[in-house]
Design a protein around this motif. Structure first.
Motif: not given
Length: 152
Positions: A39, A52-55, A59-60
């Motif tokens: 993200e 910041t990762w969103r999969s 959830y992040t």
């Protein structure tokens, strides 16, 4: 509280020279442009960033990463802290005009909810990690304008 520990080994193979693959991997600020799942990335200092990762799962995760080892164009290694804590090492190898990259991620989760769910959700978390890494391989191949030979 018990911390859930994970080890993931991902391999990508591109029909591209090693320097071409190295450049975008060594530029985390641009990852959100080509890596679906990233993200945002913020540079905190030289060789230190927060991403910041969103999969696929809803959830992040945010964590800092500090480079501790860089051997251009073969190795990036460092330490994560935040909602993931541990080490990550990216190795690149070139043969016959193709580049293989391996990402060895040895981390623990620090979020209480992830640790509580870890014993039953481990397969889902592993699948989710794979989903994010496949998006990275596909995005990098598009960014490079080359074939993605393999992703596992």
């Amino acid at each position: 509280m018990r911390v859930a520990q994970y080890r993931f080994l991902t391999t990508w193979i591109f029909d591209a020279p090693i320097e071409a693959v190295w450049e975008p991997l060594d530029d985390p600020l641009r990852w959100p442009e080509w890596w679906r799942g990233v993200e945002r990335t913020e540079i905190l200092a030289q060789d230190h960033w927060r991403s910041t990762w969103r999969s696929f799962l809803p959830y992040t995760l945010s964590f800092d990463f500090r480079i501790e080892q860089r051997e251009r164009p073969y190795l990036l290694g460092g330490r994560a802290s935040g909602e993931l804590a541990g080490t990550g090492t990216w190795r690149l190898f070139e043969a016959r005009g193709q580049t293989a990259s391996t990402w060895d991620w040895r981390v623990g989760t620090t979020a209480a909810w992830m640790n509580a769910l870890g014993p039953v959700a481990r397969p889902a978390f592993a699948w989710n990690h794979g989903w994010v890494m496949r998006r990275g391989a596909e995005g990098l191949a598009r960014e490079l304008g080359c074939a993605l030979v393999a992703s596992s």
